[in-house]
Write a protein that holds these residues in place. Structure first.
Motif, short mmCIF file in Angstrom:
data_model
loop_
_atom_site.label_atom_id
_atom_site.label_comp_id
_atom_site.label_asym_id
_atom_site.label_seq_id
_atom_site.Cartn_x
_atom_site.Cartn_y
_atom_site.Cartn_z
N CYS A 169 0.84 -1.20 0.00
CA CYS A 169 0.00 0.00 0.00
C CYS A 169 0.87 1.25 0.00
O CYS A 169 2.00 1.24 0.50
CB CYS A 169 -0.89 0.03 1.24
SG CYS A 169 -1.88 -1.45 1.49
N SER A 171 0.40 5.71 0.53
CA SER A 171 -0.50 6.84 0.79
C SER A 171 -0.36 7.89 -0.32
O SER A 171 0.64 7.93 -1.04
CB SER A 171 -0.17 7.48 2.15
OG SER A 171 1.13 8.07 2.13
N THR A 296 3.24 -2.51 4.00
CA THR A 296 2.57 -3.76 3.68
C THR A 296 1.65 -4.15 4.83
O THR A 296 1.96 -3.88 6.00
CB THR A 296 3.57 -4.91 3.41
OG1 THR A 296 4.11 -5.39 4.65
CG2 THR A 296 4.70 -4.46 2.50
N TYR A 302 -7.63 -6.09 4.24
CA TYR A 302 -8.05 -5.41 3.02
C TYR A 302 -9.38 -4.68 3.20
O TYR A 302 -9.54 -3.53 2.77
CB TYR A 302 -8.17 -6.41 1.86
CG TYR A 302 -8.71 -5.77 0.60
CD1 TYR A 302 -7.94 -4.86 -0.12
CD2 TYR A 302 -10.00 -6.06 0.15
CE1 TYR A 302 -8.43 -4.25 -1.27
CE2 TYR A 302 -10.50 -5.46 -1.00
CZ TYR A 302 -9.71 -4.56 -1.70
OH TYR A 302 -10.21 -3.94 -2.84
N ILE A 305 -9.05 -1.19 4.72
CA ILE A 305 -8.40 -0.09 4.01
C ILE A 305 -8.97 0.19 2.63
O ILE A 305 -8.70 1.24 2.04
CB ILE A 305 -6.88 -0.35 3.87
CG1 ILE A 305 -6.63 -1.60 3.02
CG2 ILE A 305 -6.21 -0.47 5.22
CD1 ILE A 305 -5.17 -1.82 2.69
N LYS A 306 -9.82 -0.73 2.09
CA LYS A 306 -10.25 -0.60 0.70
C LYS A 306 -11.06 0.66 0.45
O LYS A 306 -11.07 1.19 -0.67
CB LYS A 306 -11.05 -1.83 0.27
CG LYS A 306 -12.39 -1.99 0.98
CD LYS A 306 -13.12 -3.23 0.48
CE LYS A 306 -14.48 -3.39 1.16
NZ LYS A 306 -15.19 -4.60 0.68
N ILE A 311 -5.36 5.89 0.51
CA ILE A 311 -4.49 4.72 0.53
C ILE A 311 -4.78 3.88 -0.71
O ILE A 311 -5.93 3.55 -0.99
CB ILE A 311 -4.72 3.86 1.81
CG1 ILE A 311 -4.29 4.65 3.05
CG2 ILE A 311 -3.92 2.55 1.72
CD1 ILE A 311 -4.54 3.91 4.35
N SER A 312 -3.71 3.55 -1.45
CA SER A 312 -3.86 2.74 -2.66
C SER A 312 -3.14 1.41 -2.46
O SER A 312 -2.01 1.37 -1.97
CB SER A 312 -3.24 3.46 -3.87
OG SER A 312 -3.86 4.71 -4.10
N VAL A 313 -3.81 0.33 -2.85
CA VAL A 313 -3.17 -0.99 -2.88
C VAL A 313 -2.56 -1.13 -4.27
O VAL A 313 -3.27 -1.11 -5.27
CB VAL A 313 -4.18 -2.12 -2.61
CG1 VAL A 313 -3.48 -3.47 -2.70
CG2 VAL A 313 -4.83 -1.94 -1.24
#
Length: 346
Positions: A169, A171, A296, A302, A305-306, A311-313
């Motif tokens: 992940c 930011s 990580t 998941y 935070i999705k 925040i991008s995975v």
């Protein structure tokens, strides 16, 4: 820079007079600060927490160019890039020391601007200025900042904690600081060729600010705590995404797979990079100075935070044998190589 105002020679104050002048407005707000400026050493008390410490050195001509970096911004940035290292350990910054070396070309008013920026950063991030040093410098401006913070032992995130299957992940967005630097360098060259031409930075505020006044991501640390997410590994993006993910993979003895189409790039960064003939993805991978947090988390987190917009995975951790690769938008596999900024390469 200060040609049109009355200037005060620092020698009129002397070292101790300068220190008193610059620090008389310092206020202590952190409970862990027992004693700040005024003795031979500060006194801190973190009770049962683990203490985190980091130091950065900024040199004129290497880390910054005063032809386009405002002194107040420089003081602010010097503090926040150092605090970023504490947040990158999943900790909270609480104190700094701020030391400065000055050549004779800097009047008192210039030093006041630098300290003003530093104190603005301290106030914003709830950090106490507890000491430092001042000295004459034979070669321009030198700034050294040491940041101090704390964390519970079981909450500290090291680079070495990534596990196979972890989500990778990041930011915010990446590449903006590097593209902003290209814009500033272009305008500097135009000015040097013709001082009558004014800089053309209209509509580029975001990427200029990403370079001159980046923001450490204390808010992300607080968000993760609120979500009850403990990163397995974490690092701040100071030298580019590629360099940082390789640091994590090497320390953790793992591999990784990143997806180009998942890397967050602001539209202004993308468009301006294209104007310069640059690949926006390369700017994100190798540019640096974004000071976002790369971390990580286990796949089980998941759902937590999705829905977080900031925040991008962008990939996942693999076993070491699979190497460190990026899948391009066209589906091709590219080995990730560190090509970020190096202070020893001129």
């Amino acid at each position: 820079m200060f040609d049109n105002i009355d200037k005060t020679n620092i020698s009129e104050l002397g070292e101790f007079g300068l220190i008193h002048h610059l620090t008389q407005a310092v206020e202590l707000t952190e409970a862990s600060t027992v004693k700040g400026i005024g003795d031979d050493a500060a006194v801190l008390d973190f009770a049962n927490k683990k203490t985190l410490i980091s130091t950065d050195l900024l040199l004129e001509g290497i880390h910054f160019d005063l032809r386009y970096v405002p002194l107040k911004h420089l003081g602010y940035k010097a503090v926040q890039v150092n605090l970023s290292d504490i947040y990158a350990m999943n900790g909270i910054a609480s104190q700094i020391t701020f030391s400065i070396g000055l050549s004779s070309k800097f009047p008192l008013e210039a030093v006041e601007e630098i300290y003003e920026g530093a104190l603005i950063a301290c106030k914003k991030f709830n950090v106490d200025l507890i000491g430092g040093d001042t000295s004459a410098s034979a070669q321009g401006l030198v700034i050294s900042v040491t940041s101090i913070g704390y964390a519970e032992e079981n909450e500290i995130a090291y680079r070495s904690g990534a596990k196979e299957g972890d989500l990778i992940c990041v930011s915010g967005d990446l590449g903006g600081a590097y593209v902003g630097l290209q814009l500033l360098e272009r305008e500097k060259q135009i000015y040097l060729e013709n001082p009558n031409i004014q800089p053309d930075l209209e509509g580029k505020d975001y990427i200029i600010e990403r370079q001159l006044k980046p923001e450490a991501r204390k808010d992300v640390i607080q968000l993760l705590e609120a979500l009850h997410v403990k990163p397995h590994a974490m690092i701040d993006v100071s030298d580019g995404l590629a360099s940082e993910i390789l640091h994590i993979c090497k320390a953790s003895n793992v591999g990784c797979k990143l997806y180009e189409d998942k890397i967050p790039i602001d539209p202004m960064t993308y468009e301006t990079a294209r104007e310069f003939g640059l690949d926006p993805t390369v700017c994100a991978l190798s540019g640096g100075e974004d000071y976002e947090l790369l971390f990580t988390v286990p796949q089980s987190d998941y759902d937590k935070i999705k829905g977080q917009l900031d925040i991008s995975v962008i990939g996942y951790i693999t076993e070491t044998a699979e190497g460190c690769n990026m899948i391009s938008k066209s589906g091709h596999v590219h080995e990730i190589k560190a090509q970020g900024w190096n202070a020893f390469n001129k």
